[in-house]
Scaffold this motif. Structure first.
Motif, PDB file in Angstrom:
ATOM      1  N   ALA A 169     -11.089  29.295 -23.554  1.00 21.03           N
ATOM      2  CA  ALA A 169     -11.719  28.319 -23.988  1.00 21.03           C
ATOM      3  C   ALA A 169     -10.837  26.989 -24.021  1.00 21.03           C
ATOM      4  O   ALA A 169     -11.672  25.900 -23.684  1.00 21.03           O
ATOM      5  CB  ALA A 169     -11.757  28.506 -25.683  1.00 21.03           C
ATOM      6  N   ALA A 170      -9.627  27.065 -24.056  1.00 20.05           N
ATOM      7  CA  ALA A 170      -8.837  25.789 -24.116  1.00 20.05           C
ATOM      8  C   ALA A 170      -8.970  25.300 -22.391  1.00 20.05           C
ATOM      9  O   ALA A 170      -8.988  23.961 -22.204  1.00 20.05           O
ATOM     10  CB  ALA A 170      -7.263  26.239 -24.257  1.00 20.05           C
ATOM     11  N   GLN A 171      -8.831  26.107 -21.643  1.00 23.53           N
ATOM     12  CA  GLN A 171      -8.855  25.861 -20.160  1.00 23.53           C
ATOM     13  C   GLN A 171     -10.476  25.207 -19.973  1.00 23.53           C
ATOM     14  O   GLN A 171     -10.565  24.074 -19.111  1.00 23.53           O
ATOM     15  CB  GLN A 171      -8.806  26.995 -19.334  1.00 23.53           C
ATOM     16  N   ASN A 172     -11.574  25.784 -20.289  1.00 18.55           N
ATOM     17  CA  ASN A 172     -12.674  25.110 -20.476  1.00 18.55           C
ATOM     18  C   ASN A 172     -12.813  23.810 -20.960  1.00 18.55           C
ATOM     19  O   ASN A 172     -13.854  22.965 -20.354  1.00 18.55           O
ATOM     20  CB  ASN A 172     -13.946  26.129 -20.989  1.00 18.55           C
ATOM     21  N   LEU A 173     -12.211  23.495 -22.115  1.00 17.98           N
ATOM     22  CA  LEU A 173     -12.388  22.129 -22.914  1.00 17.98           C
ATOM     23  C   LEU A 173     -11.135  21.188 -22.330  1.00 17.98           C
ATOM     24  O   LEU A 173     -11.049  20.327 -22.933  1.00 17.98           O
ATOM     25  CB  LEU A 173     -12.236  22.492 -24.307  1.00 17.98           C
ATOM     26  N   TYR A 174     -10.481  21.883 -21.507  1.00 12.58           N
ATOM     27  CA  TYR A 174      -9.206  20.880 -21.024  1.00 12.58           C
ATOM     28  C   TYR A 174      -8.274  20.464 -22.203  1.00 12.58           C
ATOM     29  O   TYR A 174      -7.779  19.432 -22.311  1.00 12.58           O
ATOM     30  CB  TYR A 174      -9.803  19.634 -20.225  1.00 12.58           C
ATOM     31  N   LEU A 175      -8.172  21.685 -22.917  1.00  4.84           N
ATOM     32  CA  LEU A 175      -7.058  21.378 -24.232  1.00  4.84           C
ATOM     33  C   LEU A 175      -6.015  22.288 -23.988  1.00  4.84           C
ATOM     34  O   LEU A 175      -6.121  23.230 -23.047  1.00  4.84           O
ATOM     35  CB  LEU A 175      -7.858  21.713 -25.505  1.00  4.84           C
ATOM     36  N   THR A 176      -5.057  22.061 -24.966  1.00  3.88           N
ATOM     37  CA  THR A 176      -3.903  23.165 -24.889  1.00  3.88           C
ATOM     38  C   THR A 176      -4.413  24.309 -25.895  1.00  3.88           C
ATOM     39  O   THR A 176      -5.150  24.247 -26.659  1.00  3.88           O
ATOM     40  CB  THR A 176      -2.734  22.665 -25.413  1.00  3.88           C
ATOM     41  N   GLN A 177      -4.116  25.695 -25.791  1.00  9.50           N
ATOM     42  CA  GLN A 177      -4.434  26.774 -26.570  1.00  9.50           C
ATOM     43  C   GLN A 177      -3.734  26.581 -27.925  1.00  9.50           C
ATOM     44  O   GLN A 177      -4.762  26.838 -28.810  1.00  9.50           O
ATOM     45  CB  GLN A 177      -3.857  27.899 -25.827  1.00  9.50           C
TER      46      GLN A 177
ATOM     47  N   ILE B 248     -17.808  17.134 -35.051  1.00  8.18           N
ATOM     48  CA  ILE B 248     -18.389  17.711 -33.707  1.00  8.18           C
ATOM     49  C   ILE B 248     -17.488  18.483 -32.765  1.00  8.18           C
ATOM     50  O   ILE B 248     -17.866  19.555 -32.295  1.00  8.18           O
ATOM     51  CB  ILE B 248     -19.147  16.687 -33.110  1.00  8.18           C
ATOM     52  N   GLN B 249     -16.299  17.826 -32.682  1.00 17.35           N
ATOM     53  CA  GLN B 249     -15.419  18.582 -31.763  1.00 17.35           C
ATOM     54  C   GLN B 249     -14.873  19.975 -32.202  1.00 17.35           C
ATOM     55  O   GLN B 249     -14.744  20.788 -31.249  1.00 17.35           O
ATOM     56  CB  GLN B 249     -14.100  17.919 -31.492  1.00 17.35           C
ATOM     57  N   GLN B 250     -14.711  19.930 -33.556  1.00 20.67           N
ATOM     58  CA  GLN B 250     -14.349  21.388 -34.104  1.00 20.67           C
ATOM     59  C   GLN B 250     -15.560  22.329 -33.754  1.00 20.67           C
ATOM     60  O   GLN B 250     -15.053  23.469 -33.290  1.00 20.67           O
ATOM     61  CB  GLN B 250     -14.020  21.191 -35.678  1.00 20.67           C
ATOM     62  N   LEU B 251     -16.809  21.996 -34.048  1.00 20.96           N
ATOM     63  CA  LEU B 251     -17.961  22.794 -33.464  1.00 20.96           C
ATOM     64  C   LEU B 251     -18.006  23.174 -32.049  1.00 20.96           C
ATOM     65  O   LEU B 251     -18.342  24.340 -31.875  1.00 20.96           O
ATOM     66  CB  LEU B 251     -19.162  22.243 -34.220  1.00 20.96           C
ATOM     67  N   LYS B 252     -17.655  22.292 -31.362  1.00 22.64           N
ATOM     68  CA  LYS B 252     -17.815  22.475 -29.803  1.00 22.64           C
ATOM     69  C   LYS B 252     -16.764  23.599 -29.416  1.00 22.64           C
ATOM     70  O   LYS B 252     -16.944  24.079 -28.617  1.00 22.64           O
ATOM     71  CB  LYS B 252     -17.587  21.124 -28.995  1.00 22.64           C
ATOM     72  N   THR B 253     -15.455  23.171 -30.006  1.00 19.81           N
ATOM     73  CA  THR B 253     -14.438  24.346 -29.875  1.00 19.81           C
ATOM     74  C   THR B 253     -14.759  25.695 -30.264  1.00 19.81           C
ATOM     75  O   THR B 253     -14.647  26.715 -29.554  1.00 19.81           O
ATOM     76  CB  THR B 253     -13.143  23.720 -30.460  1.00 19.81           C
ATOM     77  N   PHE B 254     -15.324  25.787 -31.507  1.00 17.80           N
ATOM     78  CA  PHE B 254     -15.767  27.022 -31.870  1.00 17.80           C
ATOM     79  C   PHE B 254     -16.952  27.629 -31.106  1.00 17.80           C
ATOM     80  O   PHE B 254     -16.540  28.844 -31.019  1.00 17.80           O
ATOM     81  CB  PHE B 254     -16.299  27.005 -33.578  1.00 17.80           C
ATOM     82  N   LEU B 255     -17.827  26.872 -30.743  1.00 18.83           N
ATOM     83  CA  LEU B 255     -18.688  27.605 -29.715  1.00 18.83           C
ATOM     84  C   LEU B 255     -18.055  28.009 -28.595  1.00 18.83           C
ATOM     85  O   LEU B 255     -18.634  28.971 -27.856  1.00 18.83           O
ATOM     86  CB  LEU B 255     -19.938  26.502 -29.606  1.00 18.83           C
ATOM     87  N   GLU B 256     -17.241  27.202 -27.822  1.00 21.69           N
ATOM     88  CA  GLU B 256     -16.605  27.488 -26.702  1.00 21.69           C
ATOM     89  C   GLU B 256     -15.932  28.945 -26.829  1.00 21.69           C
ATOM     90  O   GLU B 256     -15.834  30.069 -25.916  1.00 21.69           O
ATOM     91  CB  GLU B 256     -15.506  26.592 -26.161  1.00 21.69           C
ATOM     92  N   VAL B 257     -15.311  29.081 -27.930  1.00 22.28           N
ATOM     93  CA  VAL B 257     -14.438  30.344 -28.379  1.00 22.28           C
ATOM     94  C   VAL B 257     -15.384  31.506 -28.614  1.00 22.28           C
ATOM     95  O   VAL B 257     -15.178  32.705 -28.095  1.00 22.28           O
ATOM     96  CB  VAL B 257     -13.511  30.266 -29.762  1.00 22.28           C
ATOM     97  N   CYS B 258     -16.506  31.137 -29.261  1.00 20.32           N
ATOM     98  CA  CYS B 258     -17.703  32.139 -29.215  1.00 20.32           C
ATOM     99  C   CYS B 258     -17.961  32.780 -27.882  1.00 20.32           C
ATOM    100  O   CYS B 258     -18.133  33.899 -27.756  1.00 20.32           O
ATOM    101  CB  CYS B 258     -18.689  31.743 -29.959  1.00 20.32           C
ATOM    102  N   LYS B 259     -18.206  31.789 -26.936  1.00 19.79           N
ATOM    103  CA  LYS B 259     -18.648  32.190 -25.545  1.00 19.79           C
ATOM    104  C   LYS B 259     -17.616  32.803 -24.884  1.00 19.79           C
ATOM    105  O   LYS B 259     -17.929  34.002 -24.324  1.00 19.79           O
ATOM    106  CB  LYS B 259     -19.109  30.839 -24.926  1.00 19.79           C
ATOM    107  N   THR B 260     -16.349  32.377 -24.716  1.00 17.79           N
ATOM    108  CA  THR B 260     -15.268  33.099 -24.022  1.00 17.79           C
ATOM    109  C   THR B 260     -14.636  34.439 -24.779  1.00 17.79           C
ATOM    110  O   THR B 260     -14.103  35.133 -23.974  1.00 17.79           O
ATOM    111  CB  THR B 260     -14.459  32.240 -23.791  1.00 17.79           C
ATOM    112  N   ARG B 261     -14.691  34.270 -26.263  1.00 18.27           N
ATOM    113  CA  ARG B 261     -13.935  35.284 -26.987  1.00 18.27           C
ATOM    114  C   ARG B 261     -12.579  35.380 -26.403  1.00 18.27           C
ATOM    115  O   ARG B 261     -11.961  36.287 -26.372  1.00 18.27           O
ATOM    116  CB  ARG B 261     -14.568  36.744 -26.676  1.00 18.27           C
TER     117      ARG B 261
END
Length: 277
Positions: free
Chosen positions: A21-29, A3-16
């Motif tokens: 995407a990393a900032q929105n998910l509180y992750l490193t790039q 699920i986390q992979q898919l959530k990350t994928f969708l966030e990258v889709c949204k932000t391009r």
């Protein structure tokens, strides 16, 4: 794949953008890039075309996006239902456009909660096409639409129509409001056809939107005009003037659900309540 992979994928889709995407998910790039590489390795195909300052989905990425949205929605609903406080509580998901939530369903949801306090509600703002898709996938229980879906698997019932009137802020110059700052609010296909016939020679709108509250805010700021539901105008009667020369337009709403919903016994009282409203 998780699920986390898919959530990350969708966030990258949204932000391009991997960094955003990393900032929105509180992750490193690097963590975001690693999750996307994992997905691409598992699927055996690139999901993004990586060009400088231009991240685009591949055809495979476009196809995965549809499935990922469905999987995430299904997982969220499963979490909601499984974590219900006890067996007496059930979860129902309602979908509508921003327009319909503002003009009708938002207030109706409050009434539903009072009538059915044992239900755990989820309210989703969706486009018409996405509502139909999610009804067919059974990740949405009920949808209120401006146009009836022509799909055999879905059952549709007409609701009470919305009354739409041309309105402008109190004190606005009517001629200018109609010519210089007219906002076209999208109330569905039938409305748009009727509008085009009745106002074929009207000036082009300065804004076209599917959000009635956004239209109201814009019209108020710019002293313009728009077809707005009386349900919203009645909440602030002193702030608006109705332009009676344009008459009224009536927009029927439609309630849809899957004809073979797995829990029609629970759904039926909710449907009856909305139909009688």
């Amino acid at each position: 794949m998780d699920i986390q992979q898919l959530k990350t994928f969708l966030e990258v889709c949204k932000t391009r953008h991997f960094g955003h995407a990393a900032q929105n998910l509180y992750l490193t790039q690097s963590a975001v890039s690693f999750r996307i590489r994992q997905l691409e390795t598992q699927l055996g195909t690139p999901l993004f075309n990586r060009h400088r300052n231009n991240l685009q989905l591949t055809h495979a990425g476009e196809r995965l996006k549809v499935h990922a949205e469905t999987i995430i929605t299904t997982w969220q609903r499963a979490q909601q239902e499984v974590s219900s406080r006890d067996d007496q509580h059930r979860a129902l998901t309602l979908g509508a456009s921003a327009n319909i939530w503002s003009a009708w369903l938002g207030e109706a949801l409050g009434e539903l909660h009072e009538r059915f306090p044992d239900v755990l509600w989820r309210a989703d703002t969706l486009t018409g096409d996405l509502m139909v898709r999610r009804l067919l996938e059974r990740t949405l229980d009920l949808a209120v639409l401006t146009d009836p879906p022509k799909v055999d698997e879905l059952k549709t019932v007409a609701l009470q129509p919305l009354t739409l009137v041309m309105a402008a802020p109190a004190g606005a110059d009517i001629e200018r409001a109609l010519t210089d700052a007219y906002v076209l609010v999208d109330w569905g296909t039938r409305f748009m056809i009727d509008h085009a016939k009745r106002f074929a020679h009207s000036p082009s709108p300065v804004l076209h939107t599917g959000d009635a509250r956004l239209a109201m805010a814009f019209v108020r700021r710019h002293q313009g005009s728009a077809f707005l539901p009386t349900s919203l105008l009645d909440a602030e009667p002193d702030d608006w003037q109705r332009i009676d020369s344009y008459g009224e337009m009536h927009k029927t709403l439609y309630l849809a659900h899957h004809a073979h919903h797995p829990d029609l016994d629970s759904l039926s009282p909710v449907i009856d309540c909305l139909v009688r409203r």
